[in-house]
Design a protein around this motif. Structure first.
Motif, PDB file in Angstrom:
ATOM      1  N   GLU A  28      -7.025   5.930   6.812  1.00  0.00           N
ATOM      2  CA  GLU A  28      -7.167   6.728   5.604  1.00  0.00           C
ATOM      3  C   GLU A  28      -7.206   5.828   4.388  1.00  0.00           C
ATOM      4  O   GLU A  28      -6.569   4.773   4.363  1.00  0.00           O
ATOM      5  CB  GLU A  28      -5.988   7.685   5.445  1.00  0.00           C
ATOM      6  N   ALA A  29      -7.919   6.270   3.388  1.00  0.00           N
ATOM      7  CA  ALA A  29      -7.973   5.523   2.131  1.00  0.00           C
ATOM      8  C   ALA A  29      -6.671   5.741   1.355  1.00  0.00           C
ATOM      9  O   ALA A  29      -6.040   6.787   1.477  1.00  0.00           O
ATOM     10  CB  ALA A  29      -9.149   5.994   1.300  1.00  0.00           C
ATOM     11  N   PRO A  30      -6.258   4.764   0.551  1.00  0.00           N
ATOM     12  CA  PRO A  30      -5.042   4.933  -0.252  1.00  0.00           C
ATOM     13  C   PRO A  30      -5.287   5.877  -1.416  1.00  0.00           C
ATOM     14  O   PRO A  30      -6.421   6.072  -1.856  1.00  0.00           O
ATOM     15  CB  PRO A  30      -4.764   3.519  -0.763  1.00  0.00           C
ATOM     16  N   THR A  31      -4.214   6.453  -1.920  1.00  0.00           N
ATOM     17  CA  THR A  31      -4.310   7.286  -3.113  1.00  0.00           C
ATOM     18  C   THR A  31      -4.419   6.377  -4.335  1.00  0.00           C
ATOM     19  O   THR A  31      -4.143   5.173  -4.261  1.00  0.00           O
ATOM     20  CB  THR A  31      -3.076   8.181  -3.271  1.00  0.00           C
ATOM     21  N   VAL A  32      -4.770   6.961  -5.450  1.00  0.00           N
ATOM     22  CA  VAL A  32      -4.847   6.205  -6.698  1.00  0.00           C
ATOM     23  C   VAL A  32      -3.492   5.594  -7.019  1.00  0.00           C
ATOM     24  O   VAL A  32      -3.394   4.427  -7.402  1.00  0.00           O
ATOM     25  CB  VAL A  32      -5.348   7.114  -7.844  1.00  0.00           C
ATOM     26  N   ARG A  33      -2.439   6.335  -6.835  1.00  0.00           N
ATOM     27  CA  ARG A  33      -1.092   5.818  -7.121  1.00  0.00           C
ATOM     28  C   ARG A  33      -0.706   4.674  -6.185  1.00  0.00           C
ATOM     29  O   ARG A  33      -0.067   3.718  -6.590  1.00  0.00           O
ATOM     30  CB  ARG A  33      -0.067   6.931  -7.066  1.00  0.00           C
ATOM     31  N   GLU A  34      -1.098   4.768  -4.920  1.00  0.00           N
ATOM     32  CA  GLU A  34      -0.817   3.675  -3.977  1.00  0.00           C
ATOM     33  C   GLU A  34      -1.569   2.407  -4.369  1.00  0.00           C
ATOM     34  O   GLU A  34      -1.016   1.310  -4.275  1.00  0.00           O
ATOM     35  CB  GLU A  34      -1.189   4.096  -2.555  1.00  0.00           C
ATOM     36  N   ILE A  35      -2.798   2.558  -4.812  1.00  0.00           N
ATOM     37  CA  ILE A  35      -3.555   1.400  -5.278  1.00  0.00           C
ATOM     38  C   ILE A  35      -2.851   0.793  -6.483  1.00  0.00           C
ATOM     39  O   ILE A  35      -2.666  -0.420  -6.570  1.00  0.00           O
ATOM     40  CB  ILE A  35      -5.009   1.781  -5.627  1.00  0.00           C
ATOM     41  N   GLY A  36      -2.438   1.647  -7.413  1.00  0.00           N
ATOM     42  CA  GLY A  36      -1.750   1.167  -8.614  1.00  0.00           C
ATOM     43  C   GLY A  36      -0.490   0.395  -8.293  1.00  0.00           C
ATOM     44  O   GLY A  36      -0.235  -0.673  -8.864  1.00  0.00           O
ATOM     45  N   THR A  37       0.307   0.906  -7.385  1.00  0.00           N
ATOM     46  CA  THR A  37       1.542   0.236  -6.989  1.00  0.00           C
ATOM     47  C   THR A  37       1.233  -1.124  -6.361  1.00  0.00           C
ATOM     48  O   THR A  37       1.893  -2.115  -6.651  1.00  0.00           O
ATOM     49  CB  THR A  37       2.327   1.113  -5.991  1.00  0.00           C
ATOM     50  N   ALA A  38       0.210  -1.176  -5.533  1.00  0.00           N
ATOM     51  CA  ALA A  38      -0.141  -2.418  -4.834  1.00  0.00           C
ATOM     52  C   ALA A  38      -0.660  -3.502  -5.770  1.00  0.00           C
ATOM     53  O   ALA A  38      -0.431  -4.684  -5.529  1.00  0.00           O
ATOM     54  CB  ALA A  38      -1.172  -2.124  -3.749  1.00  0.00           C
ATOM     55  N   VAL A  39      -1.345  -3.120  -6.843  1.00  0.00           N
ATOM     56  CA  VAL A  39      -1.960  -4.120  -7.719  1.00  0.00           C
ATOM     57  C   VAL A  39      -1.301  -4.234  -9.082  1.00  0.00           C
ATOM     58  O   VAL A  39      -1.746  -5.010  -9.917  1.00  0.00           O
ATOM     59  CB  VAL A  39      -3.482  -3.874  -7.889  1.00  0.00           C
ATOM     60  N   GLY A  40      -0.243  -3.466  -9.304  1.00  0.00           N
ATOM     61  CA  GLY A  40       0.491  -3.591 -10.556  1.00  0.00           C
ATOM     62  C   GLY A  40      -0.076  -2.816 -11.726  1.00  0.00           C
ATOM     63  O   GLY A  40       0.104  -3.210 -12.875  1.00  0.00           O
TER      64      GLY A  40
END
Length: 81
Positions: A28-40
Protein backbone atom coordinates in the motif's frame (compact mmCIF):
# COMPACT_ATOMS: atom_id res chain seq x y z
CA UNK A 1 -0.77 16.65 -22.97
CA UNK A 2 2.94 17.38 -22.83
CA UNK A 3 4.62 17.14 -19.45
CA UNK A 4 7.19 19.67 -18.43
CA UNK A 5 10.47 18.36 -17.11
CA UNK A 6 11.43 19.52 -13.61
CA UNK A 7 14.62 19.19 -11.62
CA UNK A 8 14.26 17.06 -8.50
CA UNK A 9 15.23 18.83 -5.28
CA UNK A 10 17.35 17.46 -2.44
CA UNK A 11 14.29 16.46 -0.36
CA UNK A 12 12.33 14.76 -3.11
CA UNK A 13 14.43 11.55 -3.31
CA UNK A 14 13.49 10.99 0.35
CA UNK A 15 9.81 11.33 -0.55
CA UNK A 16 10.22 8.82 -3.38
CA UNK A 17 12.11 6.41 -1.13
CA UNK A 18 9.35 6.62 1.49
CA UNK A 19 6.70 5.81 -1.11
CA UNK A 20 8.72 2.97 -2.66
CA UNK A 21 9.65 1.40 0.67
CA UNK A 22 6.09 1.46 1.99
CA UNK A 23 4.71 -0.11 -1.19
CA UNK A 24 7.36 -2.83 -1.13
CA UNK A 25 6.77 -3.54 2.58
CA UNK A 26 2.99 -3.57 2.72
CA UNK A 27 1.65 -3.33 -0.82
CA UNK A 28 0.00 0.00 0.00
CA UNK A 29 1.07 3.56 -0.61
CA UNK A 30 1.79 5.73 2.45
CA UNK A 31 -0.58 8.46 3.54
CA UNK A 32 0.37 12.10 3.22
CA UNK A 33 0.99 12.25 6.97
CA UNK A 34 3.22 9.16 6.87
CA UNK A 35 5.28 10.73 4.11
CA UNK A 36 5.55 13.92 6.14
CA UNK A 37 6.72 12.08 9.24
CA UNK A 38 9.32 10.14 7.24
CA UNK A 39 10.83 13.20 5.55
CA UNK A 40 10.39 15.83 8.24
CA UNK A 41 7.49 17.83 6.82
CA UNK A 42 4.55 18.67 9.06
CA UNK A 43 2.26 20.56 6.68
CA UNK A 44 0.04 18.42 4.44
CA UNK A 45 0.09 21.23 1.88
CA UNK A 46 3.89 21.14 1.63
CA UNK A 47 3.79 17.36 1.19
CA UNK A 48 1.12 17.76 -1.49
CA UNK A 49 3.34 20.33 -3.20
CA UNK A 50 6.27 17.89 -3.22
CA UNK A 51 4.06 15.14 -4.64
CA UNK A 52 2.74 17.44 -7.39
CA UNK A 53 6.27 18.48 -8.36
CA UNK A 54 7.42 14.85 -8.45
CA UNK A 55 4.46 13.93 -10.62
CA UNK A 56 5.25 16.84 -12.96
CA UNK A 57 8.85 15.61 -13.15
CA UNK A 58 7.55 12.15 -14.14
CA UNK A 59 9.25 10.71 -11.07
CA UNK A 60 6.15 8.76 -10.04
CA UNK A 61 2.56 8.07 -11.02
CA UNK A 62 -0.46 8.89 -8.91
CA UNK A 63 -3.37 6.49 -9.23
CA UNK A 64 -6.78 7.87 -8.38
CA UNK A 65 -7.88 4.44 -7.14
CA UNK A 66 -4.83 3.68 -5.00
CA UNK A 67 -5.06 4.05 -1.24
CA UNK A 68 -2.92 7.05 -0.47
CA UNK A 69 -3.01 8.05 -4.12
CA UNK A 70 0.39 6.83 -5.32
CA UNK A 71 1.60 3.77 -7.17
CA UNK A 72 5.37 4.11 -7.04
CA UNK A 73 8.33 5.71 -8.73
CA UNK A 74 8.82 5.46 -12.48
CA UNK A 75 12.48 4.52 -12.16
CA UNK A 76 11.91 1.63 -9.79
CA UNK A 77 12.45 -1.51 -11.87
CA UNK A 78 10.83 -3.80 -9.31
CA UNK A 79 7.06 -4.34 -9.38
CA UNK A 80 5.21 -2.07 -6.93
CA UNK A 81 3.63 -5.00 -5.02
Amino acid sequence: MTRRSWTITARQPSVLACIRDRILESGEAPTVREIGTAVGLSSPSSIHYQLCRLEQADAFVRAATAVGGTTGSRDDRRPPY
